[in-house]
Scaffold this motif. Structure first.
Motif, PDB file in Angstrom:
ATOM      1  N   PHE A   7      61.287  25.912   3.624  1.00  0.00           N
ATOM      2  CA  PHE A   7      60.822  25.209   2.427  1.00  0.00           C
ATOM      3  C   PHE A   7      59.894  24.043   2.765  1.00  0.00           C
ATOM      4  O   PHE A   7      59.126  23.589   1.926  1.00  0.00           O
ATOM      5  CB  PHE A   7      62.014  24.710   1.605  1.00  0.00           C
ATOM      6  CG  PHE A   7      62.767  25.819   0.924  1.00  0.00           C
ATOM      7  CD1 PHE A   7      62.108  26.686   0.055  1.00  0.00           C
ATOM      8  CD2 PHE A   7      64.127  26.003   1.133  1.00  0.00           C
ATOM      9  CE1 PHE A   7      62.792  27.709  -0.579  1.00  0.00           C
ATOM     10  CE2 PHE A   7      64.813  27.026   0.493  1.00  0.00           C
ATOM     11  CZ  PHE A   7      64.146  27.887  -0.361  1.00  0.00           C
ATOM     12  N   GLU A  11      61.165  22.453   8.752  1.00  0.00           N
ATOM     13  CA  GLU A  11      62.217  23.455   8.995  1.00  0.00           C
ATOM     14  C   GLU A  11      61.758  24.582   9.915  1.00  0.00           C
ATOM     15  O   GLU A  11      62.556  25.419  10.324  1.00  0.00           O
ATOM     16  CB  GLU A  11      62.665  24.078   7.664  1.00  0.00           C
ATOM     17  CG  GLU A  11      63.383  23.101   6.766  1.00  0.00           C
ATOM     18  CD  GLU A  11      63.518  23.619   5.335  1.00  0.00           C
ATOM     19  OE1 GLU A  11      63.719  24.824   5.138  1.00  0.00           O
ATOM     20  OE2 GLU A  11      63.395  22.805   4.410  1.00  0.00           O
ATOM     21  N   PHE A 150      59.629  19.195  -0.099  1.00  0.00           N
ATOM     22  CA  PHE A 150      59.704  20.429  -0.884  1.00  0.00           C
ATOM     23  C   PHE A 150      58.637  20.461  -1.979  1.00  0.00           C
ATOM     24  O   PHE A 150      58.464  19.491  -2.710  1.00  0.00           O
ATOM     25  CB  PHE A 150      61.094  20.480  -1.525  1.00  0.00           C
ATOM     26  CG  PHE A 150      61.345  21.678  -2.386  1.00  0.00           C
ATOM     27  CD1 PHE A 150      61.871  22.834  -1.843  1.00  0.00           C
ATOM     28  CD2 PHE A 150      61.069  21.649  -3.749  1.00  0.00           C
ATOM     29  CE1 PHE A 150      62.114  23.946  -2.646  1.00  0.00           C
ATOM     30  CE2 PHE A 150      61.307  22.747  -4.552  1.00  0.00           C
ATOM     31  CZ  PHE A 150      61.832  23.896  -4.000  1.00  0.00           C
ATOM     32  N   LEU A 152      57.677  22.828  -5.258  1.00  0.00           N
ATOM     33  CA  LEU A 152      58.199  23.910  -6.101  1.00  0.00           C
ATOM     34  C   LEU A 152      57.296  25.137  -6.089  1.00  0.00           C
ATOM     35  O   LEU A 152      57.758  26.271  -5.942  1.00  0.00           O
ATOM     36  CB  LEU A 152      58.350  23.367  -7.525  1.00  0.00           C
ATOM     37  CG  LEU A 152      59.033  24.254  -8.549  1.00  0.00           C
ATOM     38  CD1 LEU A 152      60.454  24.584  -8.136  1.00  0.00           C
ATOM     39  CD2 LEU A 152      59.033  23.581  -9.919  1.00  0.00           C
ATOM     40  N   ALA A 177      67.270  32.517  -1.766  1.00  0.00           N
ATOM     41  CA  ALA A 177      67.192  31.369  -2.680  1.00  0.00           C
ATOM     42  C   ALA A 177      65.810  31.294  -3.330  1.00  0.00           C
ATOM     43  O   ALA A 177      65.702  31.080  -4.548  1.00  0.00           O
ATOM     44  CB  ALA A 177      67.488  30.076  -1.920  1.00  0.00           C
ATOM     45  N   MET A 181      64.884  31.637  -7.394  1.00  0.00           N
ATOM     46  CA  MET A 181      64.045  30.667  -8.123  1.00  0.00           C
ATOM     47  C   MET A 181      62.908  31.382  -8.839  1.00  0.00           C
ATOM     48  O   MET A 181      62.657  31.150 -10.009  1.00  0.00           O
ATOM     49  CB  MET A 181      63.360  29.730  -7.113  1.00  0.00           C
ATOM     50  CG  MET A 181      64.050  28.472  -6.819  1.00  0.00           C
ATOM     51  SD  MET A 181      63.003  27.577  -5.605  1.00  0.00           S
ATOM     52  CE  MET A 181      64.161  27.442  -4.275  1.00  0.00           C
ATOM     53  N   ASP A 184      64.016  33.411 -11.833  1.00  0.00           N
ATOM     54  CA  ASP A 184      64.353  32.592 -12.997  1.00  0.00           C
ATOM     55  C   ASP A 184      63.083  32.106 -13.694  1.00  0.00           C
ATOM     56  O   ASP A 184      62.997  32.135 -14.922  1.00  0.00           O
ATOM     57  CB  ASP A 184      65.216  31.405 -12.578  1.00  0.00           C
ATOM     58  CG  ASP A 184      65.609  30.541 -13.764  1.00  0.00           C
ATOM     59  OD1 ASP A 184      66.435  31.010 -14.568  1.00  0.00           O
ATOM     60  OD2 ASP A 184      65.065  29.427 -13.908  1.00  0.00           O
ATOM     61  N   PHE A 185      62.100  31.683 -12.908  1.00  0.00           N
ATOM     62  CA  PHE A 185      60.839  31.215 -13.500  1.00  0.00           C
ATOM     63  C   PHE A 185      60.106  32.365 -14.189  1.00  0.00           C
ATOM     64  O   PHE A 185      59.509  32.188 -15.250  1.00  0.00           O
ATOM     65  CB  PHE A 185      59.945  30.580 -12.429  1.00  0.00           C
ATOM     66  CG  PHE A 185      60.183  29.105 -12.274  1.00  0.00           C
ATOM     67  CD1 PHE A 185      61.335  28.627 -11.673  1.00  0.00           C
ATOM     68  CD2 PHE A 185      59.269  28.186 -12.742  1.00  0.00           C
ATOM     69  CE1 PHE A 185      61.560  27.267 -11.540  1.00  0.00           C
ATOM     70  CE2 PHE A 185      59.488  26.820 -12.617  1.00  0.00           C
ATOM     71  CZ  PHE A 185      60.633  26.356 -12.011  1.00  0.00           C
ATOM     72  N   ARG A 194      56.255  25.494 -16.957  1.00  0.00           N
ATOM     73  CA  ARG A 194      57.358  24.958 -16.138  1.00  0.00           C
ATOM     74  C   ARG A 194      56.832  24.434 -14.802  1.00  0.00           C
ATOM     75  O   ARG A 194      57.254  23.377 -14.339  1.00  0.00           O
ATOM     76  CB  ARG A 194      58.441  26.024 -15.907  1.00  0.00           C
ATOM     77  CG  ARG A 194      59.335  26.214 -17.139  1.00  0.00           C
ATOM     78  CD  ARG A 194      60.380  27.299 -16.910  1.00  0.00           C
ATOM     79  NE  ARG A 194      61.426  26.902 -15.978  1.00  0.00           N
ATOM     80  CZ  ARG A 194      62.320  27.758 -15.468  1.00  0.00           C
ATOM     81  NH1 ARG A 194      62.265  29.043 -15.786  1.00  0.00           N
ATOM     82  NH2 ARG A 194      63.252  27.321 -14.653  1.00  0.00           N
ATOM     83  N   SER A 198      55.920  20.135 -12.706  1.00  0.00           N
ATOM     84  CA  SER A 198      56.340  19.683 -11.370  1.00  0.00           C
ATOM     85  C   SER A 198      55.518  18.485 -10.928  1.00  0.00           C
ATOM     86  O   SER A 198      54.467  18.182 -11.503  1.00  0.00           O
ATOM     87  CB  SER A 198      56.172  20.824 -10.358  1.00  0.00           C
ATOM     88  OG  SER A 198      54.795  21.034 -10.106  1.00  0.00           O
ATOM     89  N   SER A 199      55.991  17.811  -9.886  1.00  0.00           N
ATOM     90  CA  SER A 199      55.338  16.559  -9.503  1.00  0.00           C
ATOM     91  C   SER A 199      53.923  16.795  -8.977  1.00  0.00           C
ATOM     92  O   SER A 199      53.004  16.057  -9.310  1.00  0.00           O
ATOM     93  CB  SER A 199      56.179  15.797  -8.477  1.00  0.00           C
ATOM     94  OG  SER A 199      56.308  16.572  -7.308  1.00  0.00           O
ATOM     95  N   HIS A 200      53.727  17.856  -8.183  1.00  0.00           N
ATOM     96  CA  HIS A 200      52.405  18.094  -7.621  1.00  0.00           C
ATOM     97  C   HIS A 200      51.413  18.481  -8.731  1.00  0.00           C
ATOM     98  O   HIS A 200      50.283  17.988  -8.771  1.00  0.00           O
ATOM     99  CB  HIS A 200      52.481  19.188  -6.549  1.00  0.00           C
ATOM    100  CG  HIS A 200      51.316  19.176  -5.610  1.00  0.00           C
ATOM    101  ND1 HIS A 200      51.316  19.834  -4.409  1.00  0.00           N
ATOM    102  CD2 HIS A 200      50.102  18.593  -5.696  1.00  0.00           C
ATOM    103  CE1 HIS A 200      50.157  19.645  -3.804  1.00  0.00           C
ATOM    104  NE2 HIS A 200      49.398  18.903  -4.555  1.00  0.00           N
TER     105      HIS A 200
END
Lengths: 235, 235
Positions: A7, A11, A150, A152, A177, A181, A184-185, A194, A198-200
């Motif tokens: 993500f 990582e 992260f 989104l 995971a 996601m 669901d989107f 949606r 997001s912040s970006h």
């Protein structure tokens, strides 16, 4: 074949084993790269710093376009920003590009030791998945994130890719995971608003790039698989 | 109030600002803590090492039970492992417990400087959410993960909590992502087998704790809110 998702670049476990790395920066470097390659760009050199970009043009590619962003905005003296809408055939066909961005080009250089590196975004996901489908090695999907954190939109694109490969692959927990996601989107039927919250995406809107958000969320419009090898992105 | 999720302890930004931290380790430390507190345990001291646990019993709590795991298994000489099924009233009522686990107790000590720290799992999520609902400060949900890496079960529990707080809170991008994951798992109607396929659940099955997986995925069976303060978990 196993599909694993990181993500954030932090990582990424390194290259102890041979694998294919897929680097995602939906907002906006890998979306712009796909647009550029689709529209005839010969080669993109992703570099870490503005100074490196300037030197590379001076020393090796005097005809190259300089592209990229800092804080999302055009870098003074550069030819192109980081909006995929700028990378039209009229501008990039037959040209070389030297690009430096905050997240995507950094992530690419982070994985440069992988056996093979592709760049992916929603706009070219189908072509990348087609190439990966019969891969003999594991696939490591690396989300570029936002300044190490992260993002989104990158996680959702990783989920799309994981889902499309699931039939022929074992998905790691992060891949499962990301796919959950994305589903669901997708199922909600209002993915664009949606993701736009997001912040970006909010930041892009704030600096005048609201068009880019919806543009970068288009699926599969560019059937290209950019490959990053020896410091260059080509087809 | 903003709700933010850290998928791994490494993402925890520290305590520059006042906030409530909620630590999740579904498999199994915070599930066991909820079971213990529900069944009358007086106090749990989470410590980082086996040596620290032994010393603390010798020096301060001679009547305490020693609990925890290494590689999921009972630590030689300890009274209890890390299965919530062990923490019955017959065993823990009125007792003090000193606990050391691989992920959960480490994560707790990681956030010990937060203004308030709660421990949460699926088994006590409703009670924790009820307590958080009218919080005046931001909520930082910290997934303990597995040896520093992403753990699917913790992210799903974070998503459950984010979703239950969403009406009165702004969700960060990671909270939105966790909620999307949880919704997809929930909607599929087969959450238990899907989580049972994750790496941590597979490992628990392999070492003989398959019962714990389904047990820890039960929602809201323990109406307790364990609080971690000054090195101790109490109600």
């Amino acid at each position: 074949m196993q599909v694993h998702v990181c993500f954030t670049p932090g990582e990424y476990p390194g290259c102890g084993e041979r694998h294919i790395a897929v680097v995602i920066d939906v907002f906006r470097a890998t979306s712009s790269m796909a647009a550029a390659m689709f529209h005839g760009c010969k080669m993109i050199c992703p570099v870490r710093t503005v100074e490196e970009a300037l030197q590379l043009r001076q020393n090796e590619y005097p005809a190259a376009l300089l592209a990229g962003e800092r804080k999302g905005l055009l870098i003074p003296g550069f030819d192109l920003g980081n909006s995929p809408l700028e990378y039209t055939a009229a501008v990039v066909d037959g040209r070389e590009i030297i690009m430096t961005t905050t997240n995507g080009t950094q992530a690419l250089n982070h994985v440069s030791q992988a056996a093979t590196v592709y760049t992916a975004a929603f706009v070219n996901a189908a072509a990348v998945c087609e190439r990966l489908r019969n891969a003999a090695t594991d696939v490591m999907v690396l989300c570029s994130g936002t300044e190490g954190r992260f993002a989104l939109e990158d996680a959702l694109c990783a989920g799309l890719i994981a889902g499309r490969l699931a039939e022929n692959a074992v998905l790691s927990d992060t891949a499962v995971a990301a796919l959950a996601m994305y589903r669901d989107f997708c199922c909600s039927g209002n993915m664009i608003p949606r993701v736009a919250a997001s912040s970006h995406a909010s930041y892009l809107r704030q600096i005048g790039y609201s068009q880019d958000v919806a543009y970068c969320l288009q699926h599969d419009i560019y059937p290209v698989v950019p490959v990053f090898t020896q410091g260059k992105v080509t087809l």
